[in-house]
Scaffold this active site. Structure first.
Site, mmCIF file in Angstrom:
data_model
loop_
_atom_site.group_PDB
_atom_site.id
_atom_site.type_symbol
_atom_site.label_atom_id
_atom_site.label_comp_id
_atom_site.label_asym_id
_atom_site.label_seq_id
_atom_site.Cartn_x
_atom_site.Cartn_y
_atom_site.Cartn_z
ATOM 1 N N LYS A 160 -6.918 2.624 -2.751
ATOM 2 C CA LYS A 160 -7.581 3.550 -1.830
ATOM 3 C C LYS A 160 -8.213 4.664 -2.642
ATOM 4 O O LYS A 160 -7.682 5.072 -3.675
ATOM 5 C CB LYS A 160 -6.520 4.113 -0.888
ATOM 6 C CG LYS A 160 -7.059 4.947 0.239
ATOM 7 C CD LYS A 160 -6.020 5.088 1.329
ATOM 8 C CE LYS A 160 -6.528 5.963 2.447
ATOM 9 N NZ LYS A 160 -5.649 5.951 3.615
ATOM 10 N N GLU B 194 -3.006 -2.918 -2.515
ATOM 11 C CA GLU B 194 -4.151 -2.341 -1.797
ATOM 12 C C GLU B 194 -4.477 -0.949 -2.328
ATOM 13 O O GLU B 194 -3.677 -0.034 -2.230
ATOM 14 C CB GLU B 194 -3.821 -2.271 -0.301
ATOM 15 C CG GLU B 194 -4.917 -1.638 0.543
ATOM 16 C CD GLU B 194 -4.530 -1.520 2.030
ATOM 17 O OE1 GLU B 194 -3.349 -1.758 2.370
ATOM 18 O OE2 GLU B 194 -5.416 -1.170 2.827
ATOM 19 N N TRP C 204 0.861 -1.192 0.000
ATOM 20 C CA TRP C 204 0.000 0.000 0.000
ATOM 21 C C TRP C 204 0.895 1.240 0.000
ATOM 22 O O TRP C 204 1.875 1.290 0.736
ATOM 23 C CB TRP C 204 -0.924 0.052 1.225
ATOM 24 C CG TRP C 204 -1.642 1.368 1.282
ATOM 25 C CD1 TRP C 204 -2.675 1.770 0.494
ATOM 26 C CD2 TRP C 204 -1.340 2.493 2.124
ATOM 27 N NE1 TRP C 204 -3.034 3.064 0.796
ATOM 28 C CE2 TRP C 204 -2.234 3.530 1.791
ATOM 29 C CE3 TRP C 204 -0.385 2.721 3.133
ATOM 30 C CZ2 TRP C 204 -2.217 4.774 2.427
ATOM 31 C CZ3 TRP C 204 -0.373 3.961 3.762
ATOM 32 C CH2 TRP C 204 -1.280 4.968 3.411
ATOM 33 N N HIS D 245 -11.631 1.781 2.273
ATOM 34 C CA HIS D 245 -10.987 2.472 1.156
ATOM 35 C C HIS D 245 -11.867 2.764 -0.050
ATOM 36 O O HIS D 245 -11.370 2.970 -1.151
ATOM 37 C CB HIS D 245 -9.759 1.681 0.695
ATOM 38 C CG HIS D 245 -8.620 1.811 1.645
ATOM 39 N ND1 HIS D 245 -7.334 1.430 1.330
ATOM 40 C CD2 HIS D 245 -8.550 2.308 2.906
ATOM 41 C CE1 HIS D 245 -6.546 1.654 2.360
ATOM 42 N NE2 HIS D 245 -7.258 2.191 3.325
ATOM 43 N N ASP E 126 -7.294 -4.326 10.083
ATOM 44 C CA ASP E 126 -6.525 -3.086 9.921
ATOM 45 C C ASP E 126 -7.283 -1.913 10.533
ATOM 46 O O ASP E 126 -8.010 -1.218 9.841
ATOM 47 C CB ASP E 126 -6.255 -2.835 8.421
ATOM 48 C CG ASP E 126 -5.457 -1.556 8.195
ATOM 49 O OD1 ASP E 126 -4.864 -1.045 9.157
ATOM 50 O OD2 ASP E 126 -5.432 -1.071 7.041
ATOM 51 N N ASP F 39 -10.536 4.063 10.153
ATOM 52 C CA ASP F 39 -9.910 2.928 10.833
ATOM 53 C C ASP F 39 -10.397 2.710 12.259
ATOM 54 O O ASP F 39 -9.611 2.423 13.151
ATOM 55 C CB ASP F 39 -8.374 3.050 10.786
ATOM 56 C CG ASP F 39 -7.850 2.894 9.379
ATOM 57 O OD1 ASP F 39 -7.955 1.791 8.825
ATOM 58 O OD2 ASP F 39 -7.357 3.885 8.803
ATOM 59 N N HIS G 237 -8.498 -6.230 4.246
ATOM 60 C CA HIS G 237 -8.189 -5.484 5.464
ATOM 61 C C HIS G 237 -9.536 -5.121 6.040
ATOM 62 O O HIS G 237 -10.239 -4.271 5.485
ATOM 63 C CB HIS G 237 -7.416 -4.195 5.154
ATOM 64 C CG HIS G 237 -5.944 -4.371 5.196
ATOM 65 N ND1 HIS G 237 -5.065 -3.336 4.996
ATOM 66 C CD2 HIS G 237 -5.189 -5.470 5.454
ATOM 67 C CE1 HIS G 237 -3.829 -3.800 5.111
ATOM 68 N NE2 HIS G 237 -3.884 -5.083 5.373
ATOM 69 N N ASP H 124 -9.586 -3.118 1.277
ATOM 70 C CA ASP H 124 -9.687 -2.565 2.639
ATOM 71 C C ASP H 124 -11.084 -1.967 2.758
ATOM 72 O O ASP H 124 -11.473 -1.123 1.940
ATOM 73 C CB ASP H 124 -8.589 -1.513 2.835
ATOM 74 C CG ASP H 124 -8.596 -0.913 4.237
ATOM 75 O OD1 ASP H 124 -9.674 -0.454 4.665
ATOM 76 O OD2 ASP H 124 -7.529 -0.873 4.884
ATOM 77 N N ASP I 209 -12.274 6.885 5.650
ATOM 78 C CA ASP I 209 -11.309 5.856 6.057
ATOM 79 C C ASP I 209 -10.747 6.151 7.444
ATOM 80 O O ASP I 209 -9.608 6.531 7.591
ATOM 81 C CB ASP I 209 -10.186 5.838 5.006
ATOM 82 C CG ASP I 209 -9.076 4.877 5.375
ATOM 83 O OD1 ASP I 209 -9.395 3.760 5.798
ATOM 84 O OD2 ASP I 209 -7.903 5.254 5.246
HETATM 85 C C1 RNT Z 1 -3.825 2.792 4.894
HETATM 86 C C2 RNT Z 1 -3.916 1.353 4.556
HETATM 87 C C3 RNT Z 1 -2.829 0.494 5.081
HETATM 88 C C4 RNT Z 1 -2.443 0.796 6.517
HETATM 89 C C5 RNT Z 1 -1.611 -0.263 7.170
HETATM 90 C C6 RNT Z 1 -0.903 0.246 8.378
HETATM 91 O O1 RNT Z 1 -4.909 3.513 4.474
HETATM 92 O O2 RNT Z 1 -5.162 0.862 4.975
HETATM 93 O O3 RNT Z 1 -3.166 -0.827 4.914
HETATM 94 O O4 RNT Z 1 -3.549 1.024 7.318
HETATM 95 O O5 RNT Z 1 -0.781 -0.861 6.287
HETATM 96 ZN ZN ZN Z 2 -5.449 -1.250 4.881
#
Ligand code: RNT
Ligand code: ZN
Length: 415
Positions: free
Chosen positions: A225, A223, A182, A259, A323, A293, A283, A256, A291
């Site tokens: 986004k 990955e 990523w 994302h 994640d 988290d 993720h 993810d 996003d």
């Molecule tokens: C960031 C991505 C990535 C990170 C991790 C730490 O937007 O989601 O995967 O969160 O690798």
């Molecule tokens: Zn991620």
């Protein structure tokens, strides 16, 4: 066996679901638990607080500051997370022991202490991520797509080094290592050129994959986004870019759940990719409006994600990793809540009479499909979950007491 579970088993049996078989199966699905919830994505290699397209918020006391503290916290968290687990590491967690070496020259030996730890915990394996943020070589917010050749090639070398380390993890642990790339590359405002950065990223990926590696041991994922803070207008590694790259180059896409646009669902993307790919990586996180988290909760989208894995028999094709990182609450509790919820969602999905429901769809009996799906929502799920925990020798709904004691005796002493 609890009395409640006995009753629940009967209830599920009435729909043709064998709760016993489900319990057996569900704990065997590996979940790759991210190391970075424990220290707010700071890492051990001096990169400092998460920066360059990644950010944590909150300052709850007790963050793990060293390798030893992080291991101690992972031990605690993992003791409260049922089922088969893997450890998901970032390159920034290299154990350098004072050696002056940059990320493009990290070697397997810098991760040997992690392997030892993973073996101590009898984990299923280790997954890996090049760390392409929180570093001086992030130039103007770009890495693998940088127009500066020195910068671009530094990150290519870093990813190649990570391929070797991933291979080492696979060899040591005896299961393939998923290596996920990523990058935060993008622009805050309207770009003048959207193509050239993508062509440079494509070239960088080609160079990385030209490094010989054993495809049975390392699964490379990319990955995408949609946007990040500070890169609101354009992301080089977009969904379309990576899906096409992965399809053409025989690697894997990582989805993810934070994302995409808020009304796009990863649960719907999983079966779309399963039609074309042998492996789909995840993720699992919870985006609140964007996003963000947040810790994964037991809500609709995680249940839908789990359903797409279970009812398609894709338990070994879909690589589940977590994640999220919340620095505003007890970090061990955050780990446990999210990881338990992923496992819970798999159990939930496996307790659905999936064949019966598919049959109703195929017969276009949408009335009964809706009626049944609604009835299923209030079956005594909790009793089956508690039974699962008991069989694993795990604490039930009173697990938080354990974390609170750990906070008092260990975390509160750190500062
Ligand atoms: C960031 C991505 C990535 C990170 C991790 C730490 O937007 O989601 O995967 O969160 O690798
Ligand atoms: Zn991620």
């Amino acid at each position: 066996m609890s009395e409640l579970y006995g009753i629940a088993k009967e209830k599920y049996a009435a729909y043709g679901v064998d709760a016993e078989a489900v319990i057996e199966k569900i704990m065997e699905i590996p979940i790759s638990v991210h190391c970075w919830q424990g220290d707010d994505v700071v890492g051990l290699d001096g990169g400092g607080a998460a920066s360059n397209g990644i950010q944590t918020t909150g300052n709850y006391p007790g963050r793990a500051r060293t390798f030893e503290e992080l291991k101690e916290d992972i031990r605690k968290a993992f003791s409260l997370i049922p089922g088969k687990k893997r450890l998901n590491l970032h390159a920034s967690y290299a154990v350098l022991n004072g050696e002056s070496v940059d990320r493009d020259a990290y070697r397997a030996e810098h991760f040997a202490p992690w392997v030892e730890f993973a073996k101590e915990l009898h984990l299923d394996g280790i997954d890996f991520n090049p760390t392409i943020f929180s570093h001086k070589n992030m130039k103007d917010g770009l890495s693998l797509s940088s127009p500066d050749e020195e910068i671009r090639s530094f990150w290519v070398r870093h990813c190649k080094a990570c391929l070797k380390i991933s291979e080492y993890f696979a060899e040591q642990m005896g299961t393939p290592c998923l290596m996920n790339i990523w990058i935060p590359d993008g622009f805050k405002d309207v770009p003048a050129d959207r193509l050239a950065p993508r062509l440079r990223l494509k070239r960088s990926l080609d160079e990385i994959l030209a490094e010989p590696y054993d495809k049975k041991k390392v699964i490379v994922a990319v990955e995408s986004k949609v946007f990040g803070i500070g890169v609101e207008s354009y992301t080089v590694g977009s969904n379309e870019f990576y899906q096409n790259y992965a399809a053409k180059n025989g690697i894997c896409c990582l989805l993810d759940s934070g994302h995409y646009h808020p009304l796009e669902y990863v649960s719907d993307k999983i079966p779309a990719l399963l039609a074309f790919y042998d492996t789909v990586a995840l993720h699992v996180t919870r985006g609140v409006r964007w996003d963000s988290d947040h810790v994964v909760l037991f809500e609709d989208e995680i249940k839908e994600i789990a359903k797409e894995i279970i009812r398609n028999g894709a338990e070994s094709k879909v690589k589940i990793a977590l994640d999220y990182f919340d620095a505003s609450i007890n970090r061990i509790a955050a780990w446990v809540v999210g990881a338990r919820n992923m496992r819970k969602a798999l159990l939930w999905a496996a307790l659905q009479p999936n064949e019966m429901l598919k049959g109703l769809q195929d017969k276009a009996d949408f009335t009964q499909l809706m009626v049944l799906q609604e009835e299923l929502k209030t079956l005594p799920f909790e009793a089956v979950w508690e039974e699962c925990l008991a069989r694993e020798g795990q604490k039930g709904s009173d697990w938080y007491q354990d974390v609170k004691e750990y906070e008092n005796s260990v975390l509160s002493k750190r500062n």
